[in-house]
Design an enzyme around this catalytic site. Structure first.
Site, short mmCIF file in Angstrom:
data_model
loop_
_atom_site.label_atom_id
_atom_site.label_comp_id
_atom_site.label_asym_id
_atom_site.label_seq_id
_atom_site.Cartn_x
_atom_site.Cartn_y
_atom_site.Cartn_z
N LYS A 33 91.47 100.36 -12.02
CA LYS A 33 92.77 101.00 -12.20
C LYS A 33 93.77 100.01 -12.80
CE LYS A 33 94.15 100.04 -7.42
NZ LYS A 33 94.65 100.61 -6.15
N ARG A 128 99.20 106.98 3.84
CA ARG A 128 99.55 106.87 2.43
C ARG A 128 98.94 108.04 1.67
NH1 ARG A 128 97.88 101.72 -1.26
NH2 ARG A 128 95.88 102.75 -0.95
N TYR A 238 119.94 79.86 -18.08
CA TYR A 238 120.97 80.78 -17.62
C TYR A 238 121.56 80.32 -16.29
CZ TYR A 238 120.02 84.39 -21.11
OH TYR A 238 119.88 85.09 -22.28
N MET A 286 114.04 86.38 -20.33
CA MET A 286 113.23 87.48 -20.81
C MET A 286 112.01 87.02 -21.60
SD MET A 286 114.19 90.80 -23.16
CE MET A 286 115.23 91.57 -21.92
#
Length: 339
Positions: A33, A128, A238, A286
């Site tokens: 998956k 779940r 940053y 990013m």
């Protein structure tokens, strides 16, 4: 080239499956998956099919499109989410086996595809997915190809929930003449009482915990775009989040949170020049990382984030997460190749 390179060792993948298959008594399937845990479901499934895997698991029906194109018509592809509304056509066209999770799904499947294979998923305590004991009757499994459940705490061998779920699963499936499956990777490692007719290894195939004997499958190298000298008192990145008190050399590396390197790695992750660790300096942005390479005699063209020097779980621990998140977050900009 300004993008990272993700190398996938298919021989290690095959060895990991073989090892888990031996532990399972020759009854292991494969979970592919999330696009093969981020590595490419087609590539992964083809390699595993060559090892003898004939049964695969995906999360949702749409994930099976590329998988069926790669595998051909014969292997079984089970769908954990079951038969959702609107899934009838893709289930039929791709010959998928939905693992039905509720009485409503059972009714939907039998009304839409009455002669099509299906499995049943039981809730044995995880709360779940799956049919709860109060709602389950043995006739729901009539004609099912598989009855399964999932362990909540298999990565903690001594957790009491493991034994409790095992007993619930045994009680719910007593008398059924149907294949049964309870164990993913962690459950496989718990021992034969958890193996039943089929195990479903996932993360262990890809080199992740709790399969400590797994061989590393992924190597991720990131190109250095630029280096610069930073004087004492200057900051990097940053928020001016990293300040050097001594003369430093900073390598700017091409990758960031857009490539799945989560911001929680900021100031915590380590990259490697060969076997020499190089700490991240400041925030993950990013598209870029800044790395302290002051201690290197020369700066290489690339630095390694994942590989023999550092597993997905080691990196995940530094970022306060799990190896699953690291693997499945690896972004689409990396050039991928087989080792």
């Amino acid at each position: 080239m300004a993008t990272g390179h993700l190398s996938i060792d298919l021989s290690a993948l095959a060895d990991n499956w073989q090892a888990l298959n031996r532990l399972s008594g020759g009854k292991a399937a494969a979970v592919v998956k999330a696009n093969g845990y981020g590595l490419g479901a087609g590539r992964i499934a083809k390699a595993l099919a060559a090892e003898g895997v004939s049964e695969f698991f995906v999360a949702v029906a749409e994930e099976a499109t590329a998988l069926r194109a790669t595998l051909g018509p014969d292997p079984v592809i089970n769908v954990f989410s079951g038969h959702m509304a609107g899934d009838g056509q893709i289930i039929a066209d791709l010959n998928l086996t939905p693992l039905l999770n509720s009485p409503e799904q059972i009714a939907r499947h039998k009304a839409t595809l009455p002669d099509h294979p299906f499995g049943i998923q039981l809730d044995t305590g995880m709360n779940r997915l799956g049919i709860e004991a109060a709602d389950f009757t043995a006739d729901m499994a009539d004609g099912a190809t598989l009855v399964m459940s999932h362990l909540a705490c298999a990565d903690e061998p001594d957790h009491p929930a493991n034994d409790a779920q095992l007993k619930t699963f045994q009680n719910m499936t007593a008398g059924l003449n149907t294949r049964r499956s309870l164990a993913a990777t962690g459950g496989t490692l718990l021992g034969k009482d958890y193996h039943f007719d089929l195990t479903r290894p996932g993360i262990g195939l890809y080199g992740g915990a709790p399969f400590d004997a797994a061989k590393p499958v992924v190597t991720l190298t990131l190109p250095v775009i630029q280096t610069r000298d930073v004087a004492p008192g200057e900051t990097v990145g940053y928020g001016c989040g990293w300040t050097t008190s001594t003369p430093a050399k900073i390598a700017t590396v091409s990758a960031g949170y857009a490539d799945g390197l989560i911001r929680a790695m900021s100031d915590k992750a380590t990259l490697f020049a060969g076997d020499t660790p190089c700490p991240l300096a400041g925030r993950v942005s990013m598209d870029l990382l800044t790395v302290d390479v002051s201690h290197l005699e020369s700066v290489p063209d690339s630095l390694t984030l994942l590989g023999p020097q550092q597993s997905v779980d080691t990196l995940a621990e530094a970022a306060g997460t799990i190896g699953y998140e690291i693997l499945t977050s690896l972004g689409g900009r990396y050039a991928r190749s087989n080792a």
